[in-house]
Motif scaffolding. Structure first.
Motif, PDB file in Angstrom:
ATOM      1  N   GLU A 203      76.025  12.745  43.704  1.00  0.00           N
ATOM      2  CA  GLU A 203      74.880  13.647  43.635  1.00  0.00           C
ATOM      3  C   GLU A 203      73.571  12.969  44.016  1.00  0.00           C
ATOM      4  O   GLU A 203      72.617  13.649  44.431  1.00  0.00           O
ATOM      5  CB  GLU A 203      74.761  14.231  42.226  1.00  0.00           C
ATOM      6  N   ARG A 204      73.515  11.632  43.883  1.00  0.00           N
ATOM      7  CA  ARG A 204      72.285  10.895  44.221  1.00  0.00           C
ATOM      8  C   ARG A 204      72.661   9.608  44.944  1.00  0.00           C
ATOM      9  O   ARG A 204      73.580   8.904  44.521  1.00  0.00           O
ATOM     10  CB  ARG A 204      71.476  10.562  42.967  1.00  0.00           C
TER      11      ARG A 204
ATOM     12  N   ASP B  81      77.273  19.237  47.572  1.00  0.00           N
ATOM     13  CA  ASP B  81      76.629  20.209  48.461  1.00  0.00           C
ATOM     14  C   ASP B  81      75.112  20.111  48.405  1.00  0.00           C
ATOM     15  O   ASP B  81      74.425  20.236  49.429  1.00  0.00           O
ATOM     16  CB  ASP B  81      77.067  21.633  48.081  1.00  0.00           C
ATOM     17  N   GLU B  82      74.600  19.886  47.207  1.00  0.00           N
ATOM     18  CA  GLU B  82      73.142  19.779  47.057  1.00  0.00           C
ATOM     19  C   GLU B  82      72.603  18.571  47.798  1.00  0.00           C
ATOM     20  O   GLU B  82      71.575  18.655  48.482  1.00  0.00           O
ATOM     21  CB  GLU B  82      72.790  19.709  45.570  1.00  0.00           C
ATOM     22  N   LEU B  83      73.268  17.430  47.674  1.00  0.00           N
ATOM     23  CA  LEU B  83      72.813  16.239  48.376  1.00  0.00           C
ATOM     24  C   LEU B  83      73.011  16.369  49.878  1.00  0.00           C
ATOM     25  O   LEU B  83      72.189  15.864  50.669  1.00  0.00           O
ATOM     26  CB  LEU B  83      73.558  15.006  47.841  1.00  0.00           C
TER      27      LEU B  83
ATOM     28  N   HIS C 130      70.004  12.130  53.888  1.00  0.00           N
ATOM     29  CA  HIS C 130      70.908  11.713  52.814  1.00  0.00           C
ATOM     30  C   HIS C 130      71.913  10.677  53.301  1.00  0.00           C
ATOM     31  O   HIS C 130      72.271   9.757  52.559  1.00  0.00           O
ATOM     32  CB  HIS C 130      71.640  12.936  52.257  1.00  0.00           C
ATOM     33  N   GLU C 131      72.351  10.794  54.533  1.00  0.00           N
ATOM     34  CA  GLU C 131      73.343   9.862  55.058  1.00  0.00           C
ATOM     35  C   GLU C 131      72.784   8.449  55.163  1.00  0.00           C
ATOM     36  O   GLU C 131      73.437   7.471  54.779  1.00  0.00           O
ATOM     37  CB  GLU C 131      73.822  10.353  56.428  1.00  0.00           C
ATOM     38  N   GLN C 132      71.561   8.345  55.668  1.00  0.00           N
ATOM     39  CA  GLN C 132      70.932   7.028  55.808  1.00  0.00           C
ATOM     40  C   GLN C 132      70.699   6.389  54.445  1.00  0.00           C
ATOM     41  O   GLN C 132      70.948   5.189  54.258  1.00  0.00           O
ATOM     42  CB  GLN C 132      69.611   7.164  56.563  1.00  0.00           C
ATOM     43  N   LYS C 133      70.249   7.185  53.479  1.00  0.00           N
ATOM     44  CA  LYS C 133      69.958   6.641  52.146  1.00  0.00           C
ATOM     45  C   LYS C 133      71.245   6.179  51.454  1.00  0.00           C
ATOM     46  O   LYS C 133      71.251   5.134  50.787  1.00  0.00           O
ATOM     47  CB  LYS C 133      69.263   7.704  51.299  1.00  0.00           C
TER      48      LYS C 133
END
Length: 421
Positions: free
Chosen positions: A346-347, A385-387, A393-396
């Motif tokens: 999720e994070r 789904d939220e992330l 998001h992929e890079q992080k």
């Protein structure tokens, strides 16, 4: 008075062609030998042969000899199918894959299948009823039948017995064995080694359990450990439903898994609802549940890990505790490829969390000294789904994973894949 015209004299027709009535007026009146000669000419035209077989009984009896039945599926009416196949010479030799559903088998039917279908390579048995008599006298090895792939499935209560299942496995001696217990609510008996027809040399084993924990999966794995021939098994895939199933898998490794090279472990289907999903707990929560040290040639290891929230953790152990402990204490140094499949992240910051996930343990355990042959450590990060809808998001996630696993990255064996759960 007028004179009548003279009547024309009728002449008799000569040299007229006489109509000869033939004895054979229909193709169905031809003897079978001539019909075989005709169908031999059309044997490569499958549609024509099917049409002839559907025309009438006379043509059908000859036409079926030129049809192929590569993948027949039989539901309940097995007697009619076996009678049909036994009456013809060529059709049984074309059967390569056979699926039987909800039928009762016995020893004579198994022998009949062996005699009728010499080219059978793929056999699927669904909800089969078969209980071998005890004591069972083992036949000679040459009287058994070997198939490439055997699949046993259960979709309802009843049907399979544990002795019947193991006897069928030992009789057909497959190279690839798949057992799907998705609908099994319990086996009716206990395993007895006297029911076996032999020790099958299974090279690949796949066992799928249901999403509801039951004892069936553990019983089947325990029976397989005493049924399969030792030192033959190469690849093992298990969807576990309980800690008992994981322990039974460890017993299987100890008895027959010394030459296993690939192990794939993942839990059964996780609930889709967010509330139920967060309450779900992985049965494989302790590396001591499964001892795989007997496998001295293990090269590939795959493990599925579901990432839970910190507030939903039932113990103080991190999510990666069991997987890291298994690699540290039991895995063979021959490992070449490790795949950790994370789900529902999720994070991105969770990848560096030392309480919830503790991904850093893999960097400490999977070292060059411990696994000198390692070529690839693959981390599959499945995001929620939220992330997934958030930008970058992929890079992080990739950057967080690299910070958590600097040692594997420095060895140039780390592969990171970001996907949607």
């Amino acid at each position: 008075m007028a004179r009548r015209p003279a009547k024309v004299r009728k002449t008799k027709a000569e040299n007229c062609t006489k109509v000869v009535k033939s004895k054979y007026r229909k193709i169905t009146d031809l003897p079978p030998e001539l019909l075989h000669m005709i169908f031999e000419y059309f044997k490569d035209e499958r549609r024509t042969m099917k049409t002839c077989a559907a025309t009438c009984l006379v043509l059908r009896e000859v036409a079926v000899e030129y049809l192929e039945y590569p993948r027949p599926r039989i539901y309940e009416n097995l007697d009619h199918f076996m009678t049909f196949m036994g009456r013809h010479r060529k059709p049984p030799t074309t059967v390569q894959s056979l699926r039987l559903s909800s039928v009762a088998l016995n020893a004579s039917l198994l022998n009949e299948i062996k005699g009728l279908f010499p080219k059978l390579t793929y056999l699927t048995l669904l909800d089969i009823s078969f209980i071998p008599p005890l004591p069972y006298h083992r036949p000679l090895p040459e009287s058994l039948m070997q198939v490439e792939n055997l699949r046993l499935e259960s979709t309802r209560r009843g049907g399979w017995s544990l002795r019947g299942m193991m006897h069928i496995i030992s009789f057909f001696a497959p190279k690839v064995l798949t057992i799907n217990l998705g609908g099994c609510e319990g086996l009716r008996d206990k395993f007895d080694p006297r029911c076996l027809a032999g020790s099958p040399a299974v090279q690949e084993l796949c066992v799928f359990s249901s999403d509801i924990p039951r004892r069936s999966s553990a019983d089947v794995l325990d029976a397989l450990s005493r049924t399969l021939a030792p030192e033959i098994l190469k690849r093992v895939i298990v969807y576990y439903d309980s800690g008992a199933t994981v322990r039974a898998l460890g017993a299987l490794f100890a008895r027959v898994g010394s030459n296993v090279t690939s192990l794939y472990l993942r839990p059964c289907s996780i609930p889709w609802e967010p509330a139920k999903k967060q309450k779900w707990s992985d049965p494989f929560d302790d590396w001591q549940l499964i001892d795989i040290s007997a496998s001295k040639k293990l090269e590939t290891f795959y493990l599925h890990i579901y990432v839970k929230r910190k507030e939903n953790l039932k113990s103080r152990r991190a999510v990666c505790y069991a997987a890291a402990g298994l690699l540290a204490n039991y895995a063979s140094p021959t490992l070449r490829e490790v795949t950790i499949d994370l789900h529902d992240l999720e994070r991105p910051t969770t990848l560096g969390n030392r309480v919830v996930l503790k991904l850093q343990e893999f960097d400490k355990v999977v070292t060059a000294v411990r696994f000198p042959n390692l070529q690839k450590f693959e981390l599959n990060v499945g995001v929620s789904d939220e992330l997934y809808r958030k930008r970058h998001h992929e890079q992080k996630c990739r950057e967080a994973a690299l910070r958590a696993l600097p040692g594997l990255h420095a060895r140039n064996v780390l592969s990171i894949k970001i996907k949607r759960s």
